[in-house]
Design an enzyme around this catalytic site. Structure first.
Site, short mmCIF file in Angstrom:
data_model
loop_
_atom_site.label_atom_id
_atom_site.label_comp_id
_atom_site.label_asym_id
_atom_site.label_seq_id
_atom_site.Cartn_x
_atom_site.Cartn_y
_atom_site.Cartn_z
N GLU A 144 0.89 -1.16 0.00
CA GLU A 144 0.00 0.00 0.00
C GLU A 144 0.92 1.20 0.00
O GLU A 144 1.26 1.75 1.04
CB GLU A 144 -0.93 -0.02 1.22
CG GLU A 144 -2.22 0.75 0.98
CD GLU A 144 -2.10 2.26 1.14
OE1 GLU A 144 -1.29 2.86 0.40
OE2 GLU A 144 -2.81 2.80 1.98
N GLU A 153 4.28 8.59 -4.01
CA GLU A 153 5.08 8.11 -2.87
C GLU A 153 6.17 7.14 -3.32
O GLU A 153 6.74 6.44 -2.50
CB GLU A 153 4.16 7.45 -1.84
CG GLU A 153 3.26 8.45 -1.13
CD GLU A 153 2.40 7.82 -0.04
OE1 GLU A 153 2.52 6.59 0.17
OE2 GLU A 153 1.61 8.55 0.58
#
Length: 698
Positions: A144, A153
């Site tokens: 995740e 990210e």
């Protein structure tokens, strides 16, 4: 061990050295993290659990041991799901040490220590082999690593490395794939976040128009995504010009390439209009068949589906380099370019009679380099600031106020970052206008550059003087030995995070006191701090303990967040743009402190105590605080509450500013009764530090 942290105080403007504990950064990171939000995301958690169960089953059906690699494990939740689903062993990687320590405790508390190994490393540093961090490569990859933009990210380089070094070829992946969707829209509101609109000013000698510089008109802006809660954007604020189309997909079960690239789709507008904005979101399929799907689609795309509120994944607004008029049914190409961490878009029109060869030529023209702001305005102003400067109603309030205070012999000094007030003051008749660009502040050089460009575009280079100095170092020679008769500010400063940080104007006004005429007019003449108790529809989740998540005890995480929130002696308010986060008022708004700009900052603290009655039924999640600036007699602008529906308590907030939210440590449910519940408060403004401390008791 103690460490000294240097910072420029956003309210007082002074440079400070603060003594902090060595865990200060950790506590800041944890206290403001979105872990609670993720743990409360029921849709996300259920879908991940279903996907993990299915992946483990597929591996077991092949007669293999299920070895799981969980990158970015956080609390260890996904690894515990895998172990519970029958995985033989899980390697849970977490680079953030305090989080890795918490994961070890949570895994142990839930009885999975023999099945899960927490590795406190970046995944690119993990080794595989008999003496390595992992005994063998994994055959199930669970991650995740996504943000609102999907790749912001570093998901792509992390997957790329994992497939090369940490997982088997043909491994199962949860999620299995991600798909990015786009829709072309026209929206004056969203376009106002990217460019400066002309400002019309009715002056005594006719209408004047403040025009944006040509450098800004042709500037592509900055590539950073504008992520917002699109579900709070009313349909009246935009017009869809295309259907929703798939832009690109990433299959996480196969090797992933992170190198810069582009994707292109053909579009045919469903209506004519001005193509300005690309709205985008993604979904993830937890299984190869796509039966287990988690989507970020906004309300108008799936109107029959129940929307899961979440703040860690929202939707994206991308600004096209320039506005493009498009016609219904014409052939367009939308191109998405990306690097490892960001995406940006461009729109091209197909040439008449274009064939395949022409299409390939179009592709060859694509530039994958990230756009760079050339006008400096996009470095100086964030998106909400553009919206604020383009707010005609707000600008009109300043024009009305300036008309009241300016005279033909006015010597005017403006103190605000990247403001249009110097131009407005000149248009409205001020004899002499100086603009103080604060030398020590962030983005100083961009401020000076853009101010020069703006004044030049409006033929005002010799009409408005830019002074580069700290307020306390201002000299009579800067002002041509004249006294200031009108001191103006919005006030707005780029370093401000909380509403009261813009009180820096008061400190700057105090520092230049020697240069002010005895009859000086200060605009705004005063400010006031306001407060209201509210019940949030959803925002409360980001600070709410989770306890049990999908059957797993994550209380350790709750305690960790609570400790970090209490790390300082007093809790702090935090900034949130409340137009994105619906709430209802439980009390009337109340003015709690006033700040008189006609006088200098006092030596003593400003304090107040009082109570507010809870007039509506609901849960008191916290207090919202904002500033109001009193420009001139009967003219004020609010950075917070704009309108309140008295029947239901629904709030309309200033969409250009963040309001301060102070979350209560405990929630009280109020009932409508003859003797209403009261909340007592104590608020203290320390004039030495410029900080506001507050305490509430339910």
């Amino acid at each position: 061990m103690k460490i000294f942290c240097g910072r420029a105080n956003p309210t007082t403007g002074s440079m400070e050295w603060l003594e902090e504990g060595e865990d200060y950064d950790y506590h800041q990171e944890i206290a403001r993290s979105r872990y609670a939000d993720m743990l409360h995301d029921k849709d996300r958690n259920v879908k991940y659990y279903q996907g993990i169960r299915a992946a483990v089953s597929r591996v077991k059906e092949r007669g293999e041991k299920a070895i799981v690699l969980d990158i970015g494990t956080g609390t260890g939740l996904l690894s515990m799901m895998a172990a519970s689903a029958g995985a033989d062993f899980c390697y849970a990687i977490e680079v953030f040490k305090p989080m890795a320590n918490a994961a070890v405790k949570i895994v142990e508390k839930n009885g999975f220590s023999d099945k899960i190994k927490v590795i406190n490393k970046h995944s690119t540093e993990v080794t595989v082999g008999p003496d390595g961090d992992m005994q063998c490569r994994a055959n199930i990859l669970v991650t995740e690593l996504f943000d609102t933009e999907l790749i912001g990210e570093g998901a792509l380089p992390t997957y790329e490395h994992a497939h090369k070094y940490l997982v088997q070829e043909g491994c199962e992946a949860v999620p299995h794939r991600a798909t990015v969707y786009v829709q072309l829209v026209e929206s004056r509101r969203m376009w106002s976040w990217k460019k400066l609109f002309p400002v019309h000013v009715e002056a005594e000698d006719g209408e004047k128009i403040l025009v944006p510089p040509s450098e800004m008109e042709n500037c592509p802006g900055v590539p950073s995504v504008c992520d917002i809660q699109l579900n709070q954007m009313p349909s009246s604020d935009f017009s869809t010009l295309s259907d929703v189309v798939t832009m690109f997909s990433v299959d996480f079960s196969k090797p992933v390439q992170s190198a810069s690239t582009y994707y292109r789709v053909q579009l045919e507008p469903v209506k004519s209009g001005k193509a300005q904005i690309v709205l985008s979101w993604w979904d993830i399929d937890m299984d190869p068949s796509g039966m287990i799907n988690c989507t970020m689609a906004p309300y108008w795309v799936k109107p029959t589906s129940a929307l899961q509120w979440r703040d860690h994944w929202m939707q994206c607004v991308y600004f096209l380099p320039r506005e493009e008029p498009v016609l219904q049914g014409e052939k367009l190409y939308l191109t998405a370019c990306r690097d490892e961490y960001s995406v940006w878009y461009s729109l091209q029109k197909a040439r008449e009679g274009e064939n395949k060869a022409d299409e390939e030529e179009h592709k060859a023209d694509v530039r994958v380099e990230s756009p760079v702001c050339r006008c400096r305005a996009h470095l100086l102003w964030n998106r909400p600031r553009f919206g604020e400067l383009n707010d005609q109603n707000r600008t009109h309030q300043y024009i009305k106020s300036l008309r009241k205070v300016l005279k033909t012999d006015s010597v005017c000094l403006c103190i605000s970052d990247g403001s249009l007030l110097p131009v407005l003051a000149h248009y409205l008749g001020a004899k002499q206008v100086q603009y103080l660009v604060l030398f020590f502040r962030a983005l100083h050089f961009s401020l000076v550059f853009f101010s020069h460009v703006l004044f030049k575009a409006n033929n005002l280079e010799d009409k408005i003087k830019i002074i580069e100095a700290r307020p306390e170092l201002l000299k009579p020679s800067h002002l041509e030995d004249k006294k200031i008769s009108v001191l103006v500010g919005e006030p707005f400063f780029t370093t401000s995070l909380l509403p009261w940080h813009n009180l820096y104007f008061w400190y700057a006004r105090t520092a230049v006191s020697a240069h002010l005429a005895s009859s000086v007019t200060v605009l705004p003449q005063a400010a006031s701090l306001h407060m209201m108790i509210v019940e949030f529809q959803d925002l409360w989740r980001i600070r709410s303990p989770c306890g049990i998540c999908e059957g797993f005890d994550v209380q350790t995480m709750d305690d960790m967040i609570k400790d970090s929130l209490n790390f300082r002696e007093s809790k702090e308010a935090e900034p949130h743009p409340l137009w994105e986060y619906p709430c209802k008022s439980l009390s009337d708004p109340q003015e709690v402190l006033t700040f008189d700009f006609t006088k200098t900052v006092p030596e003593h603290c400003l304090s107040t105590e009082g109570s507010v009655k809870l007039l509506r039924k609901g849960k008191s999640h916290g207090a919202v605080l904002w500033m109001e600036y009193h420009l001139a007699a009967d003219i004020s602008v609010s950075t917070g509450l704009m309108q309140l529906s008295n029947e239901k308590g629904n709030c309309e907030w200033n969409p250009h500013c963040k309001q301060a939210v102070y979350f209560f440590s405990s929630v009280i449910e109020s009932e409508i009764q003859s003797d209403p519940t009261t909340v007592t408060y104590a608020i203290n403004f320390d004039t030495k530090t410029g900080e506001i401390a507050m305490d509430f008791k339910l």
